[in-house]
Design a protein around this motif. Structure first.
Motif, PDB file in Angstrom:
ATOM      1  N   GLY A 168       6.718 -13.573  -3.109  1.00  0.00           N
ATOM      2  CA  GLY A 168       6.865 -12.664  -4.237  1.00  0.00           C
ATOM      3  C   GLY A 168       6.984 -11.205  -3.862  1.00  0.00           C
ATOM      4  N   GLY A 169       7.600 -10.911  -2.730  1.00  0.00           N
ATOM      5  CA  GLY A 169       7.869  -9.523  -2.362  1.00  0.00           C
ATOM      6  C   GLY A 169       7.117  -9.076  -1.126  1.00  0.00           C
ATOM      7  N   ALA A 170       7.554  -7.937  -0.582  1.00  0.00           N
ATOM      8  CA  ALA A 170       6.967  -7.407   0.651  1.00  0.00           C
ATOM      9  C   ALA A 170       5.476  -7.107   0.528  1.00  0.00           C
ATOM     10  N   PRO A 171       4.999  -6.518  -0.591  1.00  0.00           N
ATOM     11  CA  PRO A 171       3.559  -6.227  -0.684  1.00  0.00           C
ATOM     12  C   PRO A 171       2.686  -7.475  -0.562  1.00  0.00           C
ATOM     13  N   ALA A 172       3.196  -8.618  -0.979  1.00  0.00           N
ATOM     14  CA  ALA A 172       2.399  -9.848  -0.913  1.00  0.00           C
ATOM     15  C   ALA A 172       2.166 -10.309   0.515  1.00  0.00           C
ATOM     16  N   LEU A 173       2.922  -9.748   1.468  1.00  0.00           N
ATOM     17  CA  LEU A 173       2.759 -10.108   2.873  1.00  0.00           C
ATOM     18  C   LEU A 173       1.872  -9.125   3.619  1.00  0.00           C
ATOM     19  N   ALA A 174       1.552  -7.997   3.004  1.00  0.00           N
ATOM     20  CA  ALA A 174       0.756  -6.957   3.663  1.00  0.00           C
ATOM     21  C   ALA A 174      -0.723  -7.186   3.382  1.00  0.00           C
TER      22      ALA A 174
END
Length: 601
Positions: free
Chosen positions: A100-106
């Protein structure tokens, strides 16, 4: 009775062995490209080769594709956050779509891209399944590489049941984690620390040493919820003093104990346990051991990780964190394979060193011109488990490219090397070994293999510029341009010109994401332009002229360099982007081939 029992047992062993041997079968395959190892680089090599339209087979010993990211349990990306190149970028975009997007991987603080190993495995397998020319065999390990004279022609594999897989191939890629195809094929290699006299690196030890980096058997822990107790049985030999002081960074700065856990926090309440400081790193050099002896030799690494997990659960108080039950189907629940930070390194037609990265324009061989993959991570060596080894504390480097010749063994044909076994010095291996760089080197290896097959030649006979052009067509970086992304309309143009050195990059060691700037919108001086142009056309003298380069002065210099371009009266200062366009139109410098050292032919 004892004698009778012994004889009966002996007969039973022989009978079982005979039955297994009789039941074992041999399968033979013929393909264009064979990839030995579905590792981080092996997976991208296989996908890249298959996308070029050649039949490709990847043979992997574990049930997973992706190597470090999956079977080795290191789903935290080191570097290349700002170098969205090729298949690395494709993989990262698939992760972002899944979560669900880059922030969800951080989710952790060691990286801005973290994920679950089984998710990465599913993405890699989907990428492989989408290629009709690509097939995968799991559970087999290499035992022989077929070679006649200088030429490799495939390999033999076995599984635990004794079944054999024999593969004939036009080109073979060694994508194993430790470079296992090198000794099997009789290809010379180096192992351990290189001497200063060999590499010329002032930071290398005076004498070579047979010491590799510490390895780690990683674990993925899972939060089973408040109030739960997932504490494992107390491991044999457990002593909490072994891990006392683990709450410090790799350079020794104290941190709160919870940061030992949140360091590798993954999505969905999971945690990667791959902790270097008083954690689960261990020194074990198993590189030269045969496969059948490695499992026993690596047992201390698995036991140390179990002890560290018990410490986390009891001393740090995280009893709710247990070994994830949905990642690795191993008896202890830990990763299938250890995270090896280095193995064998091939003797290639060139060797990349730390100095080549630090001073790319001031080296005897301009290796940067032959770039096929890129990275930006500092030199990261793990030697804390060997106090007799001087520490190498995250040496900063400018972002860099990996040259094509490191994939080509000096004295073996039709074998390409990728992963950590490329021809680099032990020192710079600390930067070239990380996952995105390895992925991109794998993409180049697979592309090179396919080009060689289609041209009916050996990999060393494929022109460097042809390989680079094929990679550019895949939106892969040749040069680590921090400020020129693949969606830039001049991406290919600026990559090509940067690869000639006519317009040079500016390197900048910067924290954990080192940079190389092209500055496309800046103006360029006449002196700077003549500096790069001189290397391409020696008749152009290097001038110390700070005046801005204009269309008029650029056209004059390009004509004197042999370019076809009309004179200009325009005295407006040119940007570097505009100058690159003029260079490309007048000289077509990227079309002039180079050798593996980067010298113009």
């Amino acid at each position: 009775m004892k004698r009778t029992g012994f004889l009966l047992a002996a007969v039973l062993v022989v009978t079982v062995a005979f039955a297994l041997s009789a039941a074992a079968k041999t399968t033979r395959r013929v393909v264009d490209v064979l990839i030995i190892g579905g590792t981080t680089s092996g997976t991208t090599a296989a996908v890249a080769a298959a996308r070029q339209g050649v039949t490709t087979l990847v043979v992997e010993s574990t049930p997973m594709l992706g190597g470090m990211f999956t079977a080795q349990g290191v789903p935290a990306v080191d570097g290349n956050a700002n170098l969205p190149s090729g298949l690395w970028n494709e993989f990262r975009e698939a992760l972002r779509a899944h979560y669900g997007g880059a922030p969800a991987l951080a989710t952790g603080w060691v990286s801005n891209t973290l994920f679950e190993p089984h998710v990465a495995d599913s993405i890699f397998k989907a990428m492989a399944a989408a290629e009709p020319a690509l097939s995968v065999e799991y559970g087999f390990r290499p035992v022989k590489v077929f070679r006649r004279g200088r030429k490799v022609s495939g390999a033999r594999f076995v599984d635990k049941a004794g079944n054999r897989l024999e593969v004939s191939a036009e080109v073979t890629v060694d994508a194993t984690d430790l470079g296992d195809a090198l000794p099997l094929s009789g290809t010379p290699y180096r192992l351990g620390m290189d001497s200063r006299s060999l590499t010329g690196e002032s930071l290398a030890p005076e004498k070579a040493r047979n010491i590799v980096q510490d390895l780690t058997v990683t674990a993925i822990l899972k939060d089973y919820g408040p109030g739960t107790d997932r504490t494992i049985p107390r491991p044999e030999g457990y002593d909490p003093a072994e891990f006392s002081g683990c709450n410090a960074t790799a350079v020794g700065d104290p941190i709160p104990p919870e940061m030992v856990i949140t360091y590798g926090r993954l999505p969905n309440g999971k945690y990667m346990i791959n902790w270097p400081t008083k954690g689960n790193d261990i020194y074990l050099n198993v590189v030269e051991l045969p496969y059948e002896r490695r499992e026993a030799a690596l047992r201390p690494a698995r036991e140390k990780t179990l002890r560290f997990i018990y410490y986390i659960q009891t001393e740090l108080g995280y009893r709710n964190l247990g070994i994830a039950d949905d990642e690795f189907d191993t008896p202890d629940g830990l990763a299938y394979l250890p995270y090896h930070r280095e193995g064998r390194r091939a003797e290639g037609v060139v060797m990349l060193t730390f100095d080549d990265v630090m001073a790319r324009y001031d080296r005897p061989a301009p290796l940067y011109r032959t770039g096929i993959s890129v990275g930006d991570y500092p030199v990261d060596h793990h030697h804390k488990c060997r106090p007799d080894v001087p520490g190498i504390a995250f040496l900063p480097v400018p972002s860099f490219c990996v040259p094509a010749g490191v994939m080509i063994p000096a004295r073996t044909d039709n074998l390409i090397v990728s992963d950590k076994a490329i021809s680099v010095s032990n020192l710079i291996n600390g930067s070239t070994r990380v996952q995105p760089v390895v992925m991109l080197t794998g993409q180049a290896a697979g592309t090179l293999a396919a080009l060689a097959v289609k041209a009916g030649c050996t990999p060393r006979e494929v022109p460097v510029r042809r390989l680079q052009a094929a990679l550019l067509a895949q939106k892969a970086y040749l040069q680590p341009l921090y400020d020129v992304k693949p969606d830039d309309p001049d991406f290919g143009l600026l990559q090509r010109i940067a690869s000639t050195g006519i317009l040079r990059m500016t390197g900048e060691p910067y924290q954990w994401a080192n940079r190389s700037w092209f500055y496309p919108e800046r103006t360029v001086s006449v002196g700077e332009f003549t500096l790069g142009l001189h290397d391409y056309a020696p008749q152009i003298a290097v001038e110390d002229d700070p005046a801005p380069l204009t269309a008029a002065s650029a056209a004059d210099l390009l004509r004197r360099a042999g370019g076809r371009i009309a004179p200009s009266a325009d005295t407006t200062p040119l940007t570097r982007r505009e100058a690159a366009r003029m260079v490309d139109e007048a000289l077509h410098p990227f079309e002039r081939d180079i050798d593996f050292e980067g010298n113009l032919k």
